[in-house]
Design a protein around this motif. Structure first.
Motif, PDB file in Angstrom:
ATOM      1  N   UNK A  32     -26.536  47.080  85.868  1.00 35.17           N
ATOM      2  CA  UNK A  32     -26.305  45.822  85.159  1.00 35.17           C
ATOM      3  C   UNK A  32     -27.474  44.897  85.469  1.00 35.17           C
ATOM      4  N   UNK A  33     -28.179  44.479  84.409  1.00 32.33           N
ATOM      5  CA  UNK A  33     -29.324  43.587  84.568  1.00 32.33           C
ATOM      6  C   UNK A  33     -28.873  42.126  84.537  1.00 32.33           C
ATOM      7  N   UNK A  34     -29.711  41.196  84.998  1.00 34.16           N
ATOM      8  CA  UNK A  34     -29.345  39.778  84.975  1.00 34.16           C
ATOM      9  C   UNK A  34     -28.970  39.312  83.567  1.00 34.16           C
ATOM     10  N   UNK A  35     -27.821  38.634  83.442  1.00 30.10           N
ATOM     11  CA  UNK A  35     -27.362  38.119  82.162  1.00 30.10           C
ATOM     12  C   UNK A  35     -26.793  39.168  81.229  1.00 30.10           C
ATOM     13  N   UNK A  36     -26.689  40.404  81.688  1.00 24.38           N
ATOM     14  CA  UNK A  36     -26.230  41.499  80.832  1.00 24.38           C
ATOM     15  C   UNK A  36     -24.748  41.766  81.059  1.00 24.38           C
ATOM     16  N   UNK A  37     -24.056  42.257  80.014  1.00 26.82           N
ATOM     17  CA  UNK A  37     -22.652  42.651  80.118  1.00 26.82           C
ATOM     18  C   UNK A  37     -22.540  44.140  79.841  1.00 26.82           C
ATOM     19  N   UNK A  38     -21.964  44.866  80.798  1.00 26.30           N
ATOM     20  CA  UNK A  38     -21.744  46.303  80.660  1.00 26.30           C
ATOM     21  C   UNK A  38     -20.257  46.557  80.467  1.00 26.30           C
ATOM     22  N   UNK A  39     -19.894  47.277  79.405  1.00 26.56           N
ATOM     23  CA  UNK A  39     -18.505  47.620  79.137  1.00 26.56           C
ATOM     24  C   UNK A  39     -18.159  48.992  79.680  1.00 26.56           C
ATOM     25  N   UNK A  40     -17.057  49.078  80.450  1.00 24.01           N
ATOM     26  CA  UNK A  40     -16.537  50.354  80.942  1.00 24.01           C
ATOM     27  C   UNK A  40     -15.288  50.681  80.142  1.00 24.01           C
ATOM     28  N   UNK A  41     -15.283  51.808  79.420  1.00 23.02           N
ATOM     29  CA  UNK A  41     -14.142  52.160  78.579  1.00 23.02           C
ATOM     30  C   UNK A  41     -13.683  53.579  78.897  1.00 23.02           C
ATOM     31  N   UNK A  42     -12.446  53.876  78.525  1.00 21.05           N
ATOM     32  CA  UNK A  42     -11.870  55.191  78.748  1.00 21.05           C
ATOM     33  C   UNK A  42     -10.373  55.079  78.915  1.00 21.05           C
ATOM     34  N   UNK A  43      -9.698  56.225  78.920  1.00 17.06           N
ATOM     35  CA  UNK A  43      -8.244  56.249  79.041  1.00 17.06           C
ATOM     36  C   UNK A  43      -7.791  55.875  80.456  1.00 17.06           C
ATOM     37  N   UNK A  44      -6.516  55.558  80.583  1.00 18.05           N
ATOM     38  CA  UNK A  44      -5.938  55.257  81.896  1.00 18.05           C
ATOM     39  C   UNK A  44      -6.154  56.443  82.829  1.00 18.05           C
ATOM     40  N   UNK A 252     -16.211  60.533  73.199  1.00 17.51           N
ATOM     41  CA  UNK A 252     -16.448  59.242  72.543  1.00 17.51           C
ATOM     42  C   UNK A 252     -16.031  59.318  71.084  1.00 17.51           C
ATOM     43  N   UNK A 253     -16.413  60.402  70.414  1.00 16.24           N
ATOM     44  CA  UNK A 253     -16.025  60.583  69.013  1.00 16.24           C
ATOM     45  C   UNK A 253     -14.505  60.652  68.880  1.00 16.24           C
ATOM     46  N   UNK A 254     -13.846  61.326  69.843  1.00 17.21           N
ATOM     47  CA  UNK A 254     -12.391  61.417  69.816  1.00 17.21           C
ATOM     48  C   UNK A 254     -11.726  60.064  69.954  1.00 17.21           C
ATOM     49  N   UNK A 255     -12.268  59.188  70.800  1.00 19.79           N
ATOM     50  CA  UNK A 255     -11.719  57.847  70.942  1.00 19.79           C
ATOM     51  C   UNK A 255     -11.798  57.085  69.627  1.00 19.79           C
ATOM     52  N   UNK A 256     -12.930  57.164  68.951  1.00 23.24           N
ATOM     53  CA  UNK A 256     -13.097  56.437  67.691  1.00 23.24           C
ATOM     54  C   UNK A 256     -12.195  56.990  66.597  1.00 23.24           C
ATOM     55  N   UNK A 527       6.717  47.029  69.462  1.00 25.84           N
ATOM     56  CA  UNK A 527       5.454  47.331  70.157  1.00 25.84           C
ATOM     57  C   UNK A 527       5.501  48.726  70.785  1.00 25.84           C
ATOM     58  N   UNK A 528       5.812  49.781  70.020  1.00 30.29           N
ATOM     59  CA  UNK A 528       6.076  51.087  70.645  1.00 30.29           C
ATOM     60  C   UNK A 528       4.842  51.788  71.185  1.00 30.29           C
ATOM     61  N   UNK A 529       3.635  51.335  70.814  1.00 32.76           N
ATOM     62  CA  UNK A 529       2.435  52.030  71.281  1.00 32.76           C
ATOM     63  C   UNK A 529       1.495  51.125  72.059  1.00 32.76           C
ATOM     64  N   UNK A 530       1.872  49.857  72.294  1.00 25.46           N
ATOM     65  CA  UNK A 530       0.936  48.923  72.919  1.00 25.46           C
ATOM     66  C   UNK A 530       0.663  49.261  74.381  1.00 25.46           C
ATOM     67  N   UNK A 531       1.586  49.983  75.047  1.00 20.58           N
ATOM     68  CA  UNK A 531       1.382  50.318  76.454  1.00 20.58           C
ATOM     69  C   UNK A 531       0.688  51.661  76.638  1.00 20.58           C
ATOM     70  N   UNK A 532       0.247  52.286  75.539  1.00 24.99           N
ATOM     71  CA  UNK A 532      -0.301  53.639  75.603  1.00 24.99           C
ATOM     72  C   UNK A 532      -1.803  53.633  75.356  1.00 24.99           C
ATOM     73  N   UNK A 533      -2.493  54.662  75.875  1.00 20.26           N
ATOM     74  CA  UNK A 533      -3.915  54.829  75.607  1.00 20.26           C
ATOM     75  C   UNK A 533      -4.146  55.098  74.123  1.00 20.26           C
TER      76      UNK A 533
END
Length: 689
Positions: A32-44, A252-256, A527-533
């Protein structure tokens, strides 16, 4: 070149339990560089939060960093003495958690909690700390900072509490801010304000950020770079636009493909869930961890050895041996295309439904008067056989109260509710006969709280069948229970399992099996799917649609996720402060003209597509109290278009329910020419809407 604020290299973290070492993160690297935002994504369970806790050196008694380094401003946090760590935590590195009330002391006023941060870390006086607290509260856009400082946490809304937690993190002006799912528990409109706030703070304060989220749309809006994690490893990393538009890892393609982007359709372009299940740490396969779930897996190659991160470009890398061989532009293979179910006659309806609660004004403090909470006000709708009617709106709009009345957990104060020809608005669930109870069932939001932990899955489903008086004996009910497991696409062997042996998605499938055990005519899905990946969401959503098509069930789908609503709903009902402010077909509600509240809801939805352009409408203020609603239009205190009425009607008169098109109605005073001139909130590149 500037030096990195945070540099993680080959980080490995394990937890040591009675069964031995469990590797949670393996050879993870990120910068992570100064002033930069890094996103960490993935399933639980992929290791996102473990990485964040590793940076904070807060892994508990069983967690341990077993390899690699974490350098903050050039200093290795792994080998840093505890005394130095204490000086850095909270001052130079701050963390914001998912649930704001877990970070706030309910017994201390907000001002005292904010002031103690610089007083402890910097040793400044109370007067200077209070002045800084006032400035920071103003910076996070909270109204009347002196009043906020004098309030207790419970006197603030969820969005205000989260802003206070952000303000607390900023009090020491940290160089690195770690945000762990900071908006998950918030309404989409509040979420939009928090996201805009985080972006502005990063720009104004120069703060670097590690942003952890499962929401790809939020990451697109907030971050400069992205790191996709799977089973403890980084599998793809690179600049946001490059990874979103030119992804080079099958996961990554599967997530999208699992999320309802614009253009997805439940019949012609259904979501595609990632097959299989997430591996447990002690069950990881040889070679590529994603191999057993990957459609591009090559036996003898992908499972031969550990797969390293391979360069795609100078700033983009993938943990895939075959990324240069795969045709990433090929359309997904859809096994079967579902035919849309023809919509039948009205099954469930409400006419001028009202639900009021009378509450004491505080006998504890000497008062004896009562006040009225108007939870539902003049709610009318019709839901037909095989139709999905989505109900959307912010927390407190009356969605769940409406569901309780429909299910008989509450009775209506006025108006009518009919299930077929039967009036049920005044019938509690205890006074309804068995067939009526079976005819309208519910799928709950949290699958973890709906199962008895001490009974097997089969026993719990059979108990529901007994309640509904199905069959003439245990053998018939057991056979039906196995058929229900087939219906929700779970192995019959699961009948002998206990709830603790099931994943979240599997538990929700059991919840669906129980809801459909009595062959209901209508199902309320709250909200049947809001708690799921996201990948599990896709599977559960399409399972619900498949069962609905087969059984021609009427479904009321309560949700705050307008992406899911656009994907599966036939019609949409928008609620605000107990009122229905718009109702119509899904295509009608998602394109102009809109009710101004619907317009704001749509503008707040984060969409994981770089080609989508959105009009920004951030609502200010909170939903008014249902005890003391505003005069006139319920939305007038927050409406960005109120001035366009050219009169004071919004503040004095309840708007009429107007028909904009056949089947499309709004409750609004705006002139017809304003509706006619509305532009789409969401635009695709090269498209009108």
């Amino acid at each position: 070149m500037a030096e990195p604020i945070l540099e993680i290299e080959n980080l490995s973290i394990s937890f040591f339990t009675r069964i031995g070492e469990i590797p949670a993160v393996m050879n993870f690297s990120a910068t992570v560089m100064p002033g930069q935002a890094l996103g960490l994504v993935g399933e639980s369970g992929c290791g996102k939060s473990t990485v964040a806790l590793g940076v904070m050196r807060d892994l508990g008694a069983s967690g341990r960093i077993v390899g690699g380094s974490i350098r903050f401003k050039g200093r290795d946090l792994v080998t840093m003495p505890d005394a130095d760590l204490r000086r850095i935590r909270g001052s130079e590195i701050a963390m914001i958690y998912q649930e704001p009330m877990a970070s706030l002391n309910p017994a201390m006023k907000v001002g005292a909690q904010l002031m103690e941060v610089p007083m402890i870390h910097e040793g400044i006086g109370a007067a200077e700390a209070r002045a800084r607290a006032l400035r920071v509260v103003d910076a996070v856009r909270l109204p009347d900072p002196p009043r906020i400082l004098g309030s207790y946490p419970h006197q603030l809304s969820g969005g205000q509490q989260q802003r206070i937690v952000i303000a607390m993190a900023l009090m020491a002006q940290p160089a690195l801010l770690i945000l762990d799912e900071p908006t998950t528990a918030l309404d989409v409109t509040v979420e939009a304000g928090i996201v805009q706030l985080v972006k502005d703070l990063g720009r104004d304060f120069g703060t670097s950020m590690l942003f952890i989220s499962h929401n790809l749309g939020l990451v697109l809006e907030t971050c400069d770079r992205i790191c996709v994690m799977y089973s403890g490893e980084a599998v793809e990393t690179g600049p946001i636009a490059e990874v979103f538009d030119e992804m080079r890892h099958p996961y990554t393609q599967g997530l999208f493909r699992s999320i309802p982007l614009p253009g997805a359709d439940k019949t012609s372009r259904p979501l595609i869930a990632i097959p299989g299940n997430f591996p447990l740490p002690h069950e990881r396969p040889p070679g590529c961890n994603f191999g057993p779930r990957c459609g591009c897996f090559e036996k003898g190659r992908c499972d031969a050895t550990d797969v390293p991160m391979l360069p795609v470009s100078s700033s983009h890398a993938s943990r895939c041996l075959r990324f240069h061989e795969i045709d990433w532009t090929a359309p997904p293979i859809i096994a079967t295309r579902a035919e849309p179910a023809p919509i039948g006659d009205v099954v469930l309806s409400a006419r001028e439904l009202r639900k009021y609660y009378r509450v004491g004004s505080g006998g504890l403090f000497g008062g004896d008067s009562t006040r009225v909470v108007k939870a539902n006000e003049s709610v009318s709708f019709e839901a037909r056989e095989a139709e999905t009617l989505a109900i959307v709106g912010e927390s407190g709009c009356g969605k769940s109260t409406l569901a309780k009345v429909l299910l008989g957990l509450e009775t209506a104060s006025d108006g009518a509710v009919q299930l077929g020809e039967l009036e049920i608005g005044q019938r509690t669930i205890g006074s309804r006969d068995t067939r009526t109870v079976a005819d309208i069932q519910m799928v709950f939001q949290n699958p973890f709280d709906t199962l008895n932990p001490s009974q097997s899955i089969g026993t719990q489903i059979i108990r529901v069948l007994e309640k509904f008086r199905f069959g003439d004996g245990h053998a018939a009910r057991e056979a039906k229970m196995l058929e229900l497991l087939d219906l929700v696409k779970l192995p019959r062997a699961f009948a002998r399992r206990m709830p603790r042996q099931l994943s979240g998605g599997q538990k929700q499938r059991i919840g669906i099996a129980r809801a459909f055990a009595g062959a209901p005519r209508a199902v309320v899905a709250d909200e049947p799917v809001s708690a799921l990946d996201v990948s599990v969401q896709a599977a559960v959503t399409d399972l619900l649609m498949d069962i609905q098509r087969r059984h021609r069930t009427t479904m009321l789908f309560i949700s705050h996720d307008l992406g899911v609503v656009r994907y599966l709903a036939d019609r949409v009902m928008v609620m605000y402060l107990g009122h229905v402010v718009e109702i119509g077909g899904t295509d009608q509600v998602f394109q102009p003209p809109y009710h101004p509240y619907t317009e704001a809801l749509l503008s707040a939805v984060p969409i994981a597509d770089t080609s989508v352009k959105r009009k920004r409408i951030v609502l200010t203020g909170d939903i008014p109290s249902a005890v003391n609603p505003p005069p006139g239009c319920p939305f007038q205190t927050r409406c960005p278009r109120k001035a366009q009425t050219g009169s004071d009607l919004c503040e004095t008169e309840m708007p009429p329910f107007r028909e904009l098109a056949p089947g499309h109605h709004v409750k609004c005073h705006l002139p017809s020419e304003v509706f006619a001139a509305m532009e789409p909130v969401i635009r695709l590149a090269g498209a009108e809407s």
